[in-house]
Design an enzyme around this catalytic site. Structure first.
Site, mmCIF file in Angstrom:
data_model
loop_
_atom_site.group_PDB
_atom_site.id
_atom_site.type_symbol
_atom_site.label_atom_id
_atom_site.label_comp_id
_atom_site.label_asym_id
_atom_site.label_seq_id
_atom_site.Cartn_x
_atom_site.Cartn_y
_atom_site.Cartn_z
ATOM 1 N N ASP A 8 -38.322 -10.636 11.100
ATOM 2 C CA ASP A 8 -38.518 -10.525 12.543
ATOM 3 C C ASP A 8 -39.308 -11.731 13.038
ATOM 4 O OD1 ASP A 8 -38.723 -9.391 15.147
ATOM 5 O OD2 ASP A 8 -40.649 -8.482 14.614
ATOM 6 N N ASP A 10 -41.055 -11.907 16.545
ATOM 7 C CA ASP A 10 -42.215 -11.533 17.360
ATOM 8 C C ASP A 10 -43.154 -10.617 16.585
ATOM 9 O OD1 ASP A 10 -41.105 -12.972 19.489
ATOM 10 O OD2 ASP A 10 -39.920 -11.234 20.102
ATOM 11 N N ASP A 132 -42.367 -5.644 12.337
ATOM 12 C CA ASP A 132 -43.500 -4.849 12.808
ATOM 13 C C ASP A 132 -43.032 -3.618 13.580
ATOM 14 O OD1 ASP A 132 -42.697 -6.723 14.940
ATOM 15 O OD2 ASP A 132 -44.289 -5.750 16.074
#
Length: 172
Positions: A8, A10, A132
């Site tokens: 990922d 961000d 996240d």
């Protein structure tokens, strides 16, 4: 054949949360702190309600800070794995160009062909996903690595890492 890792962007490669919170605080009251965000839906913590997403613009995404250790460890992972950056971008069209430019500047060793800009990560097939977002890992079928963030602290179903050094120890 190398195993495939989907990383990922961000809050794993780029520090979105601290910049977003700072940006929100220029428009919103009370003063929002990163540590107070205990779930994915940040608008629950602001007075701007749905308008909080208006802050997700080109300038915000283009100027994010790099998460410490992410460049070095990602470069090392690429020696052992096929690495893809997978980021939700189509939900915020202003972020598309900014995210690609940011990756080109800070992760020039990742070819554009290994960058996936999507709207929903449940289409991603890889051996390992580092994210996240709990919702992204729930539908993923491979090894699920949860990158620690305030909004996922109460989650215990996945392998949690606190930083890139832990990823390095687990995967290299």
């Amino acid at each position: 054949m190398k195993k495939v890792i989907a990383i990922d962007m961000d809050q794993v490669l780029a520090d979105l949360l601290s910049d977003w919170v700072a940006y929100i605080n220029t428009y919103d009251d009370p003063f929002l702190k990163e540590k107070d965000i205990l779930c994915w839906d940040i608008k629950k913590y602001t007075n701007t309600n749905n308008n909080v997403y208006r802050h997700l613009d080109y300038d915000l995404f283009r100027n994010l800070n790099v998460i410490e250790g992410s460049q070095r460890v990602t470069k090392e992972l690429m020696k052992k794995y096929e690495v893809y950056v997978v980021t939700t971008a189509t939900n915020h069209p202003d972020s598309l160009k900014a995210k690609l430019e940011w990756l080109t500047e800070y992760f020039p060793f990742i070819p554009h062909s290994n960058v996936v800009l999507c709207g929903n990560k449940n289409i991603i097939k890889a051996d390992i996903m580092i994210d996240d977002g709990i919702h992204n890992l729930e539908s993923f079928e491979g090894m699920k690595i949860l990158f620690d963030a305030p909004h996922n602290r109460n989650e215990n179903r996945f392998i949690r890492v606190m930083n890139w050094e832990e990823i390095e120890r687990k995967l290299l």
